[in-house]
Scaffold this motif. Structure first.
Motif, short mmCIF file in Angstrom:
data_model
loop_
_atom_site.label_atom_id
_atom_site.label_comp_id
_atom_site.label_asym_id
_atom_site.label_seq_id
_atom_site.Cartn_x
_atom_site.Cartn_y
_atom_site.Cartn_z
N ALA A 54 110.91 8.66 67.95
CA ALA A 54 110.37 10.00 69.33
C ALA A 54 111.23 11.38 69.09
CB ALA A 54 109.73 9.05 70.53
N GLN A 55 112.54 10.80 69.98
CA GLN A 55 113.31 12.63 69.71
C GLN A 55 112.99 13.40 68.24
OE1 GLN A 55 117.65 11.55 71.12
NE2 GLN A 55 116.88 10.67 73.07
N LEU B 70 110.24 15.08 68.59
CA LEU B 70 109.94 15.72 69.05
C LEU B 70 109.36 15.44 70.25
CD1 LEU B 70 111.35 19.54 67.56
CD2 LEU B 70 112.29 17.45 68.73
N PHE B 71 108.72 14.46 70.43
CA PHE B 71 108.07 13.56 71.41
C PHE B 71 108.49 13.45 73.03
CE2 PHE B 71 106.39 11.31 67.56
CZ PHE B 71 105.37 12.40 67.09
N VAL B 72 108.76 14.88 73.60
CA VAL B 72 109.04 14.80 74.75
C VAL B 72 108.70 14.45 75.60
CG1 VAL B 72 110.85 16.43 76.55
CG2 VAL B 72 110.58 16.84 73.28
N LYS B 73 107.52 14.84 75.83
CA LYS B 73 106.54 14.09 76.32
C LYS B 73 106.33 12.52 76.65
CE LYS B 73 103.46 18.01 77.15
NZ LYS B 73 101.73 18.52 76.89
N LEU B 74 106.54 12.40 75.95
CA LEU B 74 106.52 10.68 75.24
C LEU B 74 108.04 10.27 75.56
CD1 LEU B 74 105.69 7.90 74.48
CD2 LEU B 74 106.32 8.24 71.86
N LYS B 75 108.80 10.29 76.11
CA LYS B 75 110.08 10.67 76.59
C LYS B 75 109.95 10.31 78.07
CE LYS B 75 115.26 10.87 76.82
NZ LYS B 75 115.35 9.09 77.11
N VAL B 76 109.98 11.39 78.58
CA VAL B 76 109.71 11.86 80.33
C VAL B 76 108.40 10.73 81.45
CG1 VAL B 76 108.76 13.40 82.05
CG2 VAL B 76 110.27 14.42 79.38
N VAL B 77 107.66 10.80 80.07
CA VAL B 77 106.32 9.64 80.71
C VAL B 77 107.07 8.32 80.92
CG1 VAL B 77 104.30 8.27 80.14
CG2 VAL B 77 104.55 10.88 80.06
N ALA B 78 107.31 8.05 79.59
CA ALA B 78 108.17 6.28 79.52
C ALA B 78 109.22 6.09 80.52
CB ALA B 78 108.64 6.45 77.80
N ASP B 79 110.09 7.14 80.89
CA ASP B 79 111.00 6.89 81.64
C ASP B 79 110.74 6.85 83.25
OD1 ASP B 79 113.02 7.00 79.47
OD2 ASP B 79 113.77 9.06 79.49
#
Length: 452
Positions: free
Chosen positions: A70-71, A74-83
């Motif tokens: 994901a990084q 550049l799936f930044v939103k996925l990381k933000v939502v998951a965290d």
């Protein structure tokens, strides 16, 4: 080669889970049988907490290959939502269970971590599995089976170049872990503080590291992704990379200076709101004030290390690892000396010494890099605040300290109001002195609004 050619982490997820399972089991046994444990009247669930923590490490390992993918995409939103979902679920569930079963706090801690770790794995696997099966698949894998470990026909099982680079990063990560969390290992292994002192230190350290977790860490992660994708290793610093590095160092150093300025005068109030008289009566206020200075060093070091690791060649990484061995020795020695002299405060002082040495090493490396002719301002100048902002910070710090002496604790609301006015003055001085940073924020917000 195993797995996805874009993300080498995908290729070793099965081996990584097996290795981490073995290491977690070994360390859990070490914690239970070789190290000191709390008295039974304090808690009877310590053994459960150790084993569940080891299991959560293994569970979260299953999500790590997809976090890397994901990084890289550049799936930044996925990381933000998951965290966010993982963190909120853990906090809410632990708070609810502790409220229902106050005598079983470790059990509540274990359940909260188990659920949040499972949610993290489900979100990453579910999202990327949906992307793989969608007609507009943008991932470098074409089927769900490729998300797991596999052998690519006609290619060796292990790429020796990648293996050597992975080994370098492993040693670097191990040394960084010891330098970042080393005081906790020393505290546990040598019992430098009793359990009550360790609990007080953990409370202060966790409160002081809130800024590092919620502000610094996301910036550092995205900065590393940006630099690793835009900067060529061994090449001169470009104008774009130099400007971004300068601006990030300026922004992070300003945030750290704000933490020091207001942390000194508002540490007592924060601890009073968080834990009442139980925390404010002891040395926790002094510890939190010292932790604010450590936050400043964290802010300065994070982006510097991101850029340093993004542009280093493999032989430079190996040389840096050798330096980190020396830094680890300095850290262990300073921790032993300062802790015996100052107690819990000595851990924070040793961390500050450790961080200063790491900042020095990174500054030496960045200062020695060649600059392209288009680079007009050396990036390291971003660490130095503008004169107007420095004056505003000094004035705000003096006013906040005076407010603490004259208004607090008689009128906490007035003390907070003075801090808010001083903070507004510091922000105004920063906006006046750094119009380019303000313009960057405006452009970023404008892009967000257009996409939404």
């Amino acid at each position: 080669m195993l797995g996805c050619p874009l993300c080498p982490g995908l290729s070793h997820c099965g081996a990584g889970i097996t290795l981490r399972s073995a290491v977690s089991a070994a360390l859990a046994g070490l914690w239970l049988h070789a190290l000191s444990q709390p008295a039974p009247e304090v808690t009877s669930e310590y053994r459960l907490g150790v084993w569940v923590t080891a299991a959560m490490v293994v569970l979260e390992t299953a999500a790590q290959p997809l976090v890397i993918l994901a990084q890289a995409m550049l799936f930044v939103k996925l990381k933000v939502v998951a965290d966010m979902v993982s963190l909120c679920s853990r906090v809410a569930l632990k708070a609810w269970l502790i409220a229902l079963y106050p005598s079983h706090a470790i059990w509540a801690y274990c359940v909260g971590h188990a659920v949040s770790s499972a949610l993290l794995v489900v979100i990453y696997y579910g999202t990327l599995l949906w992307l793989v099966r969608s007609p507009d698949n943008c991932l470098p894998v074409k089927s769900a089976s490729e998300l797991g470990p596999r052998l690519v026909p006609g290619q060796p099982a292990l790429d020796r170049d990648q293996l050597a680079l992975t080994w370098s990063f492993f040693k670097q990560g191990l040394l960084k872990q010891l330098l970042t969390e080393g005081e906790r290992y020393l505290m546990t292994a040598f019992h430098l503080l009793d359990f009550s002192e360790q609990g007080l230190y953990d409370v202060v350290a966790n409160l002081g590291s809130l800024a590092a977790r919620f502000l610094f860490q996301p910036v550092e992660e995205n900065a590393y992704v940006y630099f690793s994708r835009t900067v060529e290793r061994g090449k001169p610093v470009s104008a774009a990379a130099g400007r971004v590095l300068h601006d990030l160092l300026r922004a992070m150093s300003l945030l750290g200076l704000v933490a020091v300025t207001f942390g000194w005068s508002y540490s007592h109030l924060l601890l009073r709101l968080y834990g009442g008289a139980l925390l404010t009566a002891g040395p926790a206020v002094s510890l939190l004030r010292a932790q604010c200075a450590y936050v400043l060093l964290l802010a300065m070091n994070g982006v510097l290390e991101c850029y340093t690791f993004a542009v280093m060649r493999q032989e430079q990484i190996n040389g840096y690892n050798r330096k980190m061995v020396l830094l680890s020795v300095i850290f262990v020695i300073s921790t032993g000396i300062f802790t015996r002299l100052f107690g819990g405060f000595g851990f924070i002082l040793a961390n500050c010494v450790n961080m200063l040495t790491r900042i020095y090493v990174c500054c030496r490396f960045v200062a020695g890099l060649p600059l392209e002719p288009a680079v007009s301002v050396p990036p390291l100048l971003g660490l130095r605040p503008p004169a107007a902002v420095a004056a505003a910070l000094v004035t705000a710090g003096l006013l906040a300290a005076g407010s603490e002496s004259w208004l607090y604790p008689g009128s906490a609301a007035a003390h907070v109001a003075v801090g808010a006015l001083c903070g507004a003055a510091v922000v105004a001085a920063a906006v006046y002195s750094e119009p380019r940073l303000l313009q960057a924020v405006r452009e970023r917000v404008g892009d967000k609004l257009k996409r939404s």
